[in-house]
Design an enzyme around this catalytic site. Structure first.
Site, short mmCIF file in Angstrom:
data_model
loop_
_atom_site.label_atom_id
_atom_site.label_comp_id
_atom_site.label_asym_id
_atom_site.label_seq_id
_atom_site.Cartn_x
_atom_site.Cartn_y
_atom_site.Cartn_z
N ARG A 238 0.34 2.43 0.82
CA ARG A 238 1.54 1.71 0.40
C ARG A 238 2.62 2.77 0.25
O ARG A 238 2.32 3.91 -0.15
CB ARG A 238 1.34 0.99 -0.94
CG ARG A 238 0.46 -0.24 -0.88
CD ARG A 238 1.15 -1.41 -0.16
NE ARG A 238 0.34 -2.62 -0.15
CZ ARG A 238 -0.52 -2.95 0.83
NH1 ARG A 238 -0.66 -2.19 1.89
NH2 ARG A 238 -1.20 -4.08 0.75
N GLU A 267 10.32 -2.31 1.85
CA GLU A 267 10.04 -2.88 3.17
C GLU A 267 10.74 -4.22 3.33
O GLU A 267 10.74 -4.99 2.37
CB GLU A 267 8.53 -3.04 3.36
CG GLU A 267 7.82 -1.70 3.42
CD GLU A 267 6.31 -1.81 3.64
OE1 GLU A 267 5.80 -2.92 3.91
OE2 GLU A 267 5.63 -0.77 3.52
N HIS A 286 4.61 -1.42 9.14
CA HIS A 286 3.47 -1.97 8.36
C HIS A 286 2.59 -2.88 9.21
O HIS A 286 2.52 -4.09 9.00
CB HIS A 286 4.00 -2.73 7.11
CG HIS A 286 2.93 -2.92 6.07
ND1 HIS A 286 3.22 -3.02 4.73
CD2 HIS A 286 1.58 -3.02 6.16
CE1 HIS A 286 2.09 -3.19 4.05
NE2 HIS A 286 1.08 -3.19 4.91
P1 NAP Z 1 -10.98 0.78 -0.92
O1 NAP Z 1 -12.23 0.63 -0.14
O2 NAP Z 1 -10.89 0.15 -2.26
O3 NAP Z 1 -10.65 2.32 -1.00
C1 NAP Z 1 -9.73 2.88 -1.88
C2 NAP Z 1 -10.25 4.23 -2.33
O4 NAP Z 1 -9.26 4.83 -3.16
C3 NAP Z 1 -11.54 4.13 -3.15
O5 NAP Z 1 -12.49 5.03 -2.64
C4 NAP Z 1 -11.08 4.49 -4.56
O6 NAP Z 1 -12.03 5.23 -5.32
C5 NAP Z 1 -9.92 5.42 -4.28
N1 NAP Z 1 -9.03 5.49 -5.42
C6 NAP Z 1 -8.51 4.48 -6.16
N2 NAP Z 1 -7.75 4.95 -7.15
C7 NAP Z 1 -7.79 6.31 -7.06
C8 NAP Z 1 -7.21 7.37 -7.79
N3 NAP Z 1 -6.45 7.13 -8.86
N4 NAP Z 1 -7.47 8.64 -7.39
C9 NAP Z 1 -8.25 8.89 -6.34
N5 NAP Z 1 -8.85 7.92 -5.60
C10 NAP Z 1 -8.61 6.65 -5.94
O7 NAP Z 1 -9.75 0.19 -0.10
P2 NAP Z 1 -9.54 0.15 1.48
O8 NAP Z 1 -10.07 -1.11 2.02
O9 NAP Z 1 -10.00 1.43 2.06
O10 NAP Z 1 -7.93 0.06 1.51
C11 NAP Z 1 -7.15 1.07 0.95
C12 NAP Z 1 -5.69 0.69 0.90
O11 NAP Z 1 -5.12 0.75 2.18
C13 NAP Z 1 -5.38 -0.75 0.44
O12 NAP Z 1 -5.40 -0.87 -0.95
C14 NAP Z 1 -4.02 -1.00 1.03
O13 NAP Z 1 -3.02 -0.61 0.11
C15 NAP Z 1 -3.97 -0.08 2.24
N6 NAP Z 1 -3.97 -0.81 3.52
C16 NAP Z 1 -2.85 -0.77 4.28
C17 NAP Z 1 -2.84 -1.42 5.48
C18 NAP Z 1 -1.61 -1.38 6.36
O14 NAP Z 1 -1.39 -2.31 7.10
N7 NAP Z 1 -0.84 -0.32 6.32
C19 NAP Z 1 -3.95 -2.14 5.92
C20 NAP Z 1 -5.06 -2.17 5.11
C21 NAP Z 1 -5.07 -1.49 3.91
P3 NAP Z 1 -13.41 4.59 -5.88
O15 NAP Z 1 -14.35 4.61 -4.71
O16 NAP Z 1 -13.82 5.51 -6.95
O17 NAP Z 1 -13.08 3.21 -6.34
C1 GLV Z 2 -2.24 -4.56 4.38
O1 GLV Z 2 -1.36 -3.83 4.10
C2 GLV Z 2 -3.38 -4.82 3.55
O2 GLV Z 2 -3.41 -4.34 2.41
O3 GLV Z 2 -4.28 -5.55 4.02
#
Ligand code: NAP
Ligand code: GLV
Length: 328
Positions: A238, A267, A286
Site C-alpha cells: 500500500r 490513489e 494498482h
Molecule cells: P500476508 O500473507 O498476511 O503477509 C503479510 C506479511 O507481513 C506477514 O508475513 C506478516 O507477518 C508481515 N507483517 C505484518 N505486520 C508486520 C510488521 N509490523 N512488521 C513486519 N512484518 C509484518 O498478506 P499477503 O497476502 O502476502 O498480502 C500482503 C499485502 O499486499 C496486502 O495486505 C495488500 O496490502 C498488498 N496487496 C497489494 C496488491 C496490489 O494490487 N498492489 C495485491 C495484493 C495484495 P506474520 O507472518 O508474522 O503475520
Molecule cells: C489489492 O490491493 C489487494 O489487497 O487485494
C-alpha cells in the site's frame, strides 16, 4: 421473513450476481467508476451484505447509515480500507480474499522489479517517441537481477511467492518479517535479518507488508539513508507503507537508483506527483491482482464469504471472529 439484500455498488462478473440471487435480492450497479457517496449510502441503508473493492472506505460514519448490515465482504486481500474496530463494535462481519491472488500479485511484483532494473518502460518510451537514432554501447544500461540480493519486507503469502521467483533467478534472499519463517528459510534458502541489515545489503528492497499502524511509513528518510546507492525500491503493498515525500527526496538526491510502484499514498496518484516525472521510476495503477482469472476468483470468493455470513455460517475468510464469539 423478507429476503436478505446484497449490495454490489460496482461492476463484477455476471455469474457472481446470479450466485447471490439464489440467496436474496441484489442491488447491483453495473458500472466501473466509483459510486457517489450519496448513492452508496442510499444503497447501504437497505443492505444486509456489501461486496466492495478496497477503494471503498468503511468507517464509523458510513456504518451509522447501515442499520441492517451484517457483513462487509472486501474484494481484496488488504483490508486497511475497513475500520475493523467500528465493524466489530456494531456486530458486522468483515471478510477478505486471501490466497487466490498470491501468484498473480507475485508475478506483477517481479515484473516491475525487472522493468525497473532493465529500464523496460523507459526504453519502450525511448523507441516509440522516435528518440532512438543510433545504437551505442551504453544505451539504456541497467542493473542485473540474476544473482543479485533481494530483501523482502513482509514474508507472507505474496512475499514467499516472490521469494520463489527470486530463487529461480539465483538471488540471495534476505527477509524481514514480524515472525520468523523457518520453513521458508529451509525451502528457499532465505535469510531472516534485521530491517537495517536488509536495507544495507539488498539490491532490490521489496515491500509486501499489509498497511497497519505498525507498518505505516516503515520505509522513510532514515531507511532510505541505509540503502545502497544503486538499490531499487519496489512497493506493491500500500502506498502509505512508504513515506512518499522521503522517497521523492531519496530519488532526487540519488540516494537510491530507482523505484517500481504499484501503489501510492493517494490513489489515483496526482498527475503532478514528482514520481511520475522520473524516468527511473516505474509507475503502475494498482493492478497487482489484475488478471481476468484472478479477479474472477476474487469476486466469487467475496460472494461466498458474504453468502456464508447471511445464511449464518462462519465465512471462510472472516477477519473479526469476535463478532461470532459475542453472538454465541
Ligand atoms: P500476508 O500473507 O498476511 O503477509 C503479510 C506479511 O507481513 C506477514 O508475513 C506478516 O507477518 C508481515 N507483517 C505484518 N505486520 C508486520 C510488521 N509490523 N512488521 C513486519 N512484518 C509484518 O498478506 P499477503 O497476502 O502476502 O498480502 C500482503 C499485502 O499486499 C496486502 O495486505 C495488500 O496490502 C498488498 N496487496 C497489494 C496488491 C496490489 O494490487 N498492489 C495485491 C495484493 C495484495 P506474520 O507472518 O508474522 O503475520
Ligand atoms: C489489492 O490491493 C489487494 O489487497 O487485494
Amino acid at each position: 421473513m423478507s429476503k436478505p439484500r446484497f449490495f454490489v455498488p460496482n461492476r463484477i462478473n455476471g455469474e457472481v450476481i446470479q450466485y447471490l440471487q439464489q440467496y436474496g435480492n441484489v442491488g447491483y450497479r453495473d458500472k466501473e467508476e466509483k459510486i457517489s457517496e450519496e448513492e452508496f449510502l442510499e444503497g447501504l441503508s437497505r443492505a444486509n451484505a456489501l461486496l466492495c473493492y478496497s477503494r471503498q472506505k468503511i468507517n464509523g460514519r458510513i456504518l451509522e447509515q447501515a442499520p441492517l448490515l451484517k457483513v462487509v465482504s472486501n474484494i481484496a486481500v488488504g483490508y486497511d480500507n475497513l475500520d475493523l474496530g467500528e465493524l466489530t463494535k456494531r456486530g458486522v462481519l468483515a471478510t477478505n480474499t486471501p490466497g487466490i491472488l498470491t501468484e498473480t500479485t507475485a508475478d506483477l511484483t517481479f515484473s516491475i522489479l525487472m522493468a525497473a532494473a532493465r529500464r523496460v518502460a523507459e526504453a519502450d518510451q525511448y523507441v516509440k517517441s522516435g528518440q532512438w537514432q543510433e545504437w551505442f554501447p551504453s544505451l539504456m544500461l541497467g542493473k542485473d537481477v540474476f544473482g543479485a540480493t533481494i530483501g523482502i519486507i513482509g514474508m507472507g503469502r505474496i512475499g514467499e511467492a516472490v521469494a520463489r521467483r527470486a530463487k529461480g533467478f539465483n538471488m540471495e534472499i534476505l527477509y524481514y518479517n514480524r515472525s520468523r519463517k523457518k520453513d521458508i528459510e529451509q525451502k528457499l534458502g532465505a535469510r531472516y535479518v534485521s530491517l537495517k541489515h536488509l536495507l544495507q545489503k539488498s539490491d532490490y528492497v521489496v515491500v509486501l507488508v499489509p498497511l497497519t499502524e505498525e507498518t505505516k511509513e516503515i520505509i522513510g528518510a532514515k531507511e532510505f539513508a541505509l540503502m545502497k546507492k544503486d538499490a531499487i525500491l519496489v512497493n506493491v503493498s500500500r502506498g502509505a507503507t512508504i513515506d512518499e515525500t522521503a522517497l521523492i527526496h531519496a530519488l532526487q538526491e540519488n540516494r537510491i537508483a530507482g523505484a517500481a510502484l504499484d501503489v501510492y499514498e493517494k490513489e489515483p496518484v496526482d498527475p503532478e506527483n514528482q514520481l511520475l516525472k522520473m524516468t527511473n521510476v516505474v509507475t503502475l495503477p494498482h493492478i497487482g491482482s489484475a488478471t481476468k482469472e484472478t479477479r474472477g476468483k476474487m469476486a466469487m470468493k467475496a460472494a461466498r464469504n458474504a453468502v456464508a455470513a447471511i445464511i449464518g455460517e462462519p465465512p471462510e475468510n472472516l477477519l473479526n471472529k469476535e463478532v461470532l464469539q459475542k453472538a454465541k
